[in-house]
Design a protein around this motif. Structure first.
Motif, PDB file in Angstrom:
ATOM      1  N   VAL A   2       0.874  -1.554  -0.003  1.00 11.84           N
ATOM      2  CA  VAL A   2      -0.147  -0.098  -0.117  1.00 11.84           C
ATOM      3  C   VAL A   2       1.176   1.553  -0.263  1.00 11.84           C
ATOM      4  CG1 VAL A   2      -1.856   1.272   1.187  1.00 11.84           C
ATOM      5  CG2 VAL A   2      -1.425  -1.145   1.268  1.00 11.84           C
ATOM      6  N   ARG A  27      -5.013  -2.598  -1.411  1.00 12.71           N
ATOM      7  CA  ARG A  27      -5.807  -2.634  -0.044  1.00 12.71           C
ATOM      8  C   ARG A  27      -5.848  -2.528   0.760  1.00 12.71           C
ATOM      9  NH1 ARG A  27      -9.572  -8.593  -0.054  1.00 12.71           N
ATOM     10  NH2 ARG A  27     -11.134  -7.586   1.312  1.00 12.71           N
ATOM     11  N   SER A  28      -6.480  -1.435   1.904  1.00 15.25           N
ATOM     12  CA  SER A  28      -6.016  -1.501   2.987  1.00 15.25           C
ATOM     13  C   SER A  28      -7.807  -1.319   3.993  1.00 15.25           C
ATOM     14  CB  SER A  28      -5.406   0.049   3.818  1.00 15.25           C
ATOM     15  OG  SER A  28      -6.308   0.905   3.192  1.00 15.25           O
ATOM     16  N   TYR A  29      -7.406  -1.551   5.388  1.00 17.44           N
ATOM     17  CA  TYR A  29      -8.299  -1.581   6.199  1.00 17.44           C
ATOM     18  C   TYR A  29      -8.695  -0.355   7.016  1.00 17.44           C
ATOM     19  CZ  TYR A  29      -8.539  -6.073   4.886  1.00 17.44           C
ATOM     20  OH  TYR A  29      -8.922  -7.575   3.449  1.00 17.44           O
ATOM     21  N   TRP A  50     -12.651   0.645   8.840  1.00 20.56           N
ATOM     22  CA  TRP A  50     -13.072   0.562   7.354  1.00 20.56           C
ATOM     23  C   TRP A  50     -14.004   0.445   6.560  1.00 20.56           C
ATOM     24  CZ3 TRP A  50     -16.374  -2.568   4.600  1.00 20.56           C
ATOM     25  CH2 TRP A  50     -15.741  -3.084   3.057  1.00 20.56           C
ATOM     26  N   THR A  97      -3.223  -3.391   7.884  1.00 18.41           N
ATOM     27  CA  THR A  97      -4.264  -4.395   6.425  1.00 18.41           C
ATOM     28  C   THR A  97      -3.893  -5.954   7.073  1.00 18.41           C
ATOM     29  OG1 THR A  97      -1.950  -5.220   6.452  1.00 18.41           O
ATOM     30  CG2 THR A  97      -2.444  -3.559   4.338  1.00 18.41           C
ATOM     31  N   THR A  98      -4.588  -5.152   8.617  1.00 18.59           N
ATOM     32  CA  THR A  98      -4.930  -6.146   9.522  1.00 18.59           C
ATOM     33  C   THR A  98      -6.505  -6.107  10.001  1.00 18.59           C
ATOM     34  OG1 THR A  98      -2.575  -7.023   9.912  1.00 18.59           O
ATOM     35  CG2 THR A  98      -4.684  -7.795  11.522  1.00 18.59           C
TER      36      THR A  98
END
Length: 122
Positions: A2, A27-29, A50, A97-98
């Motif tokens: 990212v 993609r990321s949260y 998110w 990303t977690t």
């Protein structure tokens, strides 16, 4: 992978407003904003889940700053109002990303932007 690119920093007088943007590729949260003043540690400012429905703020940011996101544009914003000289810092955008929910600790984020300078004059 990212990549985060912040923009919107600058010089503003006390009492003024600025809006920071953070454009993400990949993609990321959850995402967050942190800041670091000269000679100080990097501090949490705000974070957003998110979905964008849940937000958390550090005490100095409550009632003055608003974090939001537009997932269609992969962009997170930090609207800063009634700025004070003590808000002067480099502001960093961070992505996890977690975690789906916003996190206060810098260690919970996986990617960071390069930072954007915010200077508030008295």
């Amino acid at each position: 992978q990212v990549q985060l690119v912040e923009s919107g920093g600058g010089l503003v007088q006390a009492g003024g407003s600025l809006t920071l943007s953070c454009a993400a590729s990949g993609r990321s949260y959850s995402m967050g904003w942190f800041r670091q003043a000269p000679g100080k540690e990097r501090d949490f400012v705000a974070a957003i889940s998110w979905s964008g429905r849940d937000t958390i703020y550090a005490d100095p940011a409550k009632d003055r700053f608003t974090i939001s996101r537009d997932n269609a544009k992969n962009t997170v914003y930090l609207q800063m109002n009634r700025l004070k000289p003590e808000d002067t810092a480099v502001y960093y955008c961070a992505a996890s990303t977690t975690y789906l929910s916003g996190q206060r600790r810098a260690t919970e984020y996986d990617y960071w932007g390069q930072g954007t300078q915010v200077t508030v004059s008295s």
